[in-house]
Enzyme design. Sequence first.
Site, PDB file in Angstrom:
ATOM      1  CE  LYS A 109      -3.230  -3.631   2.284  1.00 17.36           C
ATOM      2  NZ  LYS A 109      -3.938  -3.391   1.035  1.00 17.36           N
ATOM      3  CG  LEU A 125      -8.577  -2.359 -14.610  1.00 22.93           C
ATOM      4  CD1 LEU A 125      -8.002  -2.759 -15.963  1.00 22.93           C
ATOM      5  CD2 LEU A 125     -10.095  -2.562 -14.592  1.00 22.93           C
ATOM      6  NE  ARG A 161     -10.952   0.865   1.792  1.00 16.65           N
ATOM      7  CZ  ARG A 161     -11.303  -0.315   1.313  1.00 16.65           C
ATOM      8  NH1 ARG A 161     -10.886  -1.425   1.883  1.00 16.65           N
ATOM      9  NH2 ARG A 161     -12.084  -0.390   0.268  1.00 16.65           N
ATOM     10  CD  GLU A 177      -7.114   1.736  -2.716  1.00 17.06           C
ATOM     11  OE1 GLU A 177      -6.553   0.698  -3.106  1.00 17.06           O
ATOM     12  OE2 GLU A 177      -8.320   1.788  -2.454  1.00 17.06           O
ATOM     13  CG  HIS A 230     -12.145   0.774  -6.015  1.00  8.23           C
ATOM     14  ND1 HIS A 230     -12.599   0.053  -7.086  1.00  8.23           N
ATOM     15  CD2 HIS A 230     -11.686  -0.118  -5.124  1.00  8.23           C
ATOM     16  CE1 HIS A 230     -12.434  -1.231  -6.855  1.00  8.23           C
ATOM     17  NE2 HIS A 230     -11.884  -1.372  -5.661  1.00  8.23           N
ATOM     18  CD  GLU A 254      -0.460   0.085  -9.917  1.00  7.50           C
ATOM     19  OE1 GLU A 254       0.581  -0.399  -9.456  1.00  7.50           O
ATOM     20  OE2 GLU A 254      -1.370   0.549  -9.196  1.00  7.50           O
ATOM     21  CG  ASN A 255       1.805  -4.944 -12.324  1.00  7.97           C
ATOM     22  OD1 ASN A 255       2.919  -4.452 -12.378  1.00  7.97           O
ATOM     23  ND2 ASN A 255       1.067  -4.921 -11.231  1.00  7.97           N
ATOM     24  CG  ASN A 273      -8.166  -9.482  -6.000  1.00  7.19           C
ATOM     25  OD1 ASN A 273      -8.138 -10.254  -6.954  1.00  7.19           O
ATOM     26  ND2 ASN A 273      -7.350  -9.566  -4.965  1.00  7.19           N
ATOM     27  NE  ARG A 290     -17.318  -7.430  -4.962  1.00  7.76           N
ATOM     28  CZ  ARG A 290     -16.368  -6.549  -4.642  1.00  7.76           C
ATOM     29  NH1 ARG A 290     -15.897  -5.716  -5.548  1.00  7.76           N
ATOM     30  NH2 ARG A 290     -15.908  -6.494  -3.419  1.00  7.76           N
ATOM     31  CG  ASN A 302      -8.363  -1.429   4.813  1.00  5.97           C
ATOM     32  OD1 ASN A 302      -9.479  -1.690   5.251  1.00  5.97           O
ATOM     33  ND2 ASN A 302      -8.045  -1.579   3.546  1.00  5.97           N
ATOM     34  CG  ASP A 320      -3.803 -14.367  -9.319  1.00  4.47           C
ATOM     35  OD1 ASP A 320      -3.269 -13.810 -10.311  1.00  4.47           O
ATOM     36  OD2 ASP A 320      -3.316 -14.344  -8.185  1.00  4.47           O
ATOM     37  CG  MET A 321      -5.259 -10.292 -14.955  1.00  8.94           C
ATOM     38  SD  MET A 321      -6.513 -11.000 -16.069  1.00  8.94           S
ATOM     39  CE  MET A 321      -7.789  -9.759 -16.009  1.00  8.94           C
TER      40      MET A 321
END
Length: 411
Positions: free
Chosen positions: A14, A213, A95, A391, A184, A337-338, A215, A245, A7, A286-287
């Site tokens: 990556k 969900l 990707r 992914e 996505h 997920e978290n 970044n 965003r 990617n 950052d959540m």
Amino acid sequence: MKILVINTGSSSIKYQLFDMDRQKALSSGLAEKIGESTGKLTHIKHVEKETGLTKVIKETIPDHRKGLLKIVNLLLDSKYGSIKEKSEIRAIGHRVVHGGEKFQAPAIIDRGVITAIKKNIPLAPLHNPSNLTGIEVAKTIFPDSLQVAVFDTAFHQSIPPKAYLYALPYELYEKHKVRRYGFHGTSHGYVAQKAADYLSKPLSELNMITIHLGNGASMAALKNGRCADTTMGMTPLEGLVMGTRCGDIDPALPFFLANHLKMSLKEIDDLVNKDSGLKGICGTNDMREVIEKKNAGEPMAKTALEIYCYRIKKYIGAYFAVLESLDCLVFTGGIGENAQDIRALCCQGLTKLGIKIDINKNKSRGDMGNKTIQINSSDNEVNILVVPTNEELKIALETKELIGSRSRLET
Ligand code: AMP
């Protein structure tokens, strides 16, 4: 069979190397700040039942080619590597962010595919050029491996015109391909299949809403397993509130910012893409930090979470109407997920739609490692699943499926 997934971003690569016979990642890593003096390459060799061997190299990486060569050296390294020869890598899955209308599925990269990716640069000016650089560099370093492009947009190509056309002069679509594409797609497709497997039903028999969900954030409505609508649009800016965003806004807002605040196009672009979303409302994208701030009593963090979850809930309602009946709701991505509180808030008050989370099941994600968990409160309601996305594995799986039994020399 070994497949390398790449990617490539404007200043990063990556990667993940997979043994596809076992569907296991052998090594993974990230080359970042390419072209800057503070370049860094972090490589992890995945070791069975252990945390892995990590090697970090901090040195300038002048360009993507040098970056990929450093990665290859690590993949071949006697201590940190997982292969003895480059030729063990049968194929490389890239990707590619924007496949436009041309690609509804992955494609083996040839001159025609490269031309088509180039043609889509106006639709993804930040991403497609970097993805092309990754492809060109990989071709020179792995001349004998098959190269496959896997597109973020492909999964959403089943969306019907009523959902992908904007109510703008039709000419803009005909001449300039202005429409909803969605992104996505690799993640939505992966978790949808995992959810179907978990429920032991064919994907083609399920109506689903998938909620990614991370970044970036997006949702997709799947009718009989195929995408019927998605929240991201011609660019990834539309739809949900994201880290930086804004998602959906009044399309007239940029005129106000230009006319009254005298902002330039570039300033508006940066504002809506880089300084809005969670960051714009409470100062961090950052959540985990947003949740910490909210727990510490910061009112704007609470407001940010409310706006974030309200938008998701609104789209759950909209997509319920699109699908007319719903079998399954899937949460994925770092946040999906978290963050149990986010999942709970998004589904609050939807009992009449058959959507009800069990508080205790919702808490159990942490103990489940990488497995799918089911968090709805009873069997006769909509299945609510938390499915870890992957992914890179999906790109490797699609690459493997496409190359099938083709030999390296066929391309
Ligand atoms: P991704 O882009 O999928 O890697 O997701 C990144 C986002 O997930 C960031 O906003 C993180 O703060 C968020 N995230 C990761 N772990 C947690 C967690 N345990 N609770 C809440 N948010 C998390």
